[in-house]
Design an enzyme around this catalytic site. Structure first.
Site, PDB file in Angstrom:
ATOM      1  CB  CYS A  80      -6.461   8.772   4.212  1.00 14.56           C
ATOM      2  SG  CYS A  80      -5.454   8.271   2.813  1.00 14.56           S
ATOM      3  CG  HIS A 178      -9.121  11.928   2.033  1.00 10.63           C
ATOM      4  ND1 HIS A 178      -8.331  12.434   3.035  1.00 10.63           N
ATOM      5  CD2 HIS A 178      -8.320  11.167   1.269  1.00 10.63           C
ATOM      6  CE1 HIS A 178      -7.099  11.989   2.891  1.00 10.63           C
ATOM      7  NE2 HIS A 178      -7.059  11.219   1.819  1.00 10.63           N
ATOM      8  CD  GLU A 180     -10.777  14.144   5.103  1.00 10.99           C
ATOM      9  OE1 GLU A 180     -11.614  13.231   5.243  1.00 10.99           O
ATOM     10  OE2 GLU A 180      -9.556  13.940   4.949  1.00 10.99           O
TER      11      GLU A 180
HETATM   12  N1  GLN Z   1      -0.054   7.508   1.871  1.00  8.68           N
HETATM   13  C1  GLN Z   1      -0.260   8.295   3.043  1.00  8.68           C
HETATM   14  C2  GLN Z   1       0.425   7.713   4.265  1.00  8.68           C
HETATM   15  O1  GLN Z   1       1.059   6.725   4.204  1.00  8.68           O
HETATM   16  C3  GLN Z   1      -1.719   8.507   3.332  1.00  8.68           C
HETATM   17  C4  GLN Z   1      -2.338   9.387   2.289  1.00  8.68           C
HETATM   18  C5  GLN Z   1      -3.477  10.236   2.747  1.00  8.68           C
HETATM   19  O2  GLN Z   1      -3.744  10.390   3.956  1.00  8.68           O
HETATM   20  N2  GLN Z   1      -4.131  10.854   1.801  1.00  8.68           N
HETATM   21  O3  GLN Z   1       0.336   8.272   5.294  1.00  8.68           O
END
Ligand code: GLN
Length: 203
Positions: A80, A178, A180
């Site tokens: 992410c 994710h 994790e």
């Molecule tokens: N929207 C977040 C960002 O720009 C990422 C979101 C996440 O890691 N769950 O960093």
């Protein structure tokens, strides 16, 4: 031999990654300073908020040392916000937002739209024999990939069907979701295998 995998620990879901890696039998450590980075065979960049992770990594003087290790071929896995951090190019990044880079991909931040804060879905991941239940939270997607990048997974249903959400380029991996969270360690195992392979080759 037991490999050591660090988790960049300036912000985000650090503990979850450390737990999954520990369950897989590797030595999992947190990385907040260069001496801790030096001890790592591979690095996880967790989910969280990429602008904050970038700023804190700069404050902790970690950006350049990590970039250097990536250039030298250290395996890394971003989830992410971590995917955003490993991307060479960003769409919809904050003004002046820095990344570590390494992956020849263009990532669109918060790509699934504000309304869709989070969603879950099953997806096929190359290298795994059964689908992964993927949790997306304000997730990015991969807008485009360079020639050396292998697409490992795409959204399978809904408005975002077909969007790239898992990639690999040499020793670098990233997922929009994710792995994790949710108790399925198979995607981490793919990364551990990458680190183990890279370490064996280096010896
Ligand atoms: N929207 C977040 C960002 O720009 C990422 C979101 C996440 O890691 N769950 O960093």
């Amino acid at each position: 031999m037991t490999v050591t995998i660090g988790v960049l620990a300036v912000q985000g879901d650090v503990r979850e990654h450390v737990r999954v890696l520990g369950d897989l039998g590797v030595r999992a450590t947190t990385v907040r300073r260069t001496s801790e980075l030096d001890a790592c065979d591979g690095l996880v960049v967790p989910g969280g908020e990429s602008t904050t992770i970038a700023k804190l990594a700069r404050t902790f003087d970690l950006l350049e040392p990590i970039r250097q290790r990536l250039k030298e071929g250290m395996p890394a896995f971003g989830t992410c916000a971590g995917m955003i951090m490993l991307a060479d190019r960003l769409e919809d990044g904050a003004v002046g937002q820095e990344t570590l880079g390494g992956l020849d991909i263009t990532v669109r931040r918060n790509a699934f739209g504000r309304q869709v804060d989070s969603f879950e879905g099953d997806l096929e991941i190359t290298g795994l024999d059964a689908p992964v239940h993927a949790v997306f939270i304000r997730a990015p997607w991969v807008e485009s990939v360079g020639p050396g990048v292998e697409v490992l997974g795409r959204v399978e249903a809904g408005a975002a069907a077909g969007r790239i959400v898992a990639v690999r380029q040499g020793p670098l991996m990233a997922t929009s979701f994710h792995p994790e969270v949710g108790g399925d360690s198979r995607v981490h195992q793919l990364f551990v295998d990458l680190v183990t392979g890279a370490t064996t080759r280096a010896e």
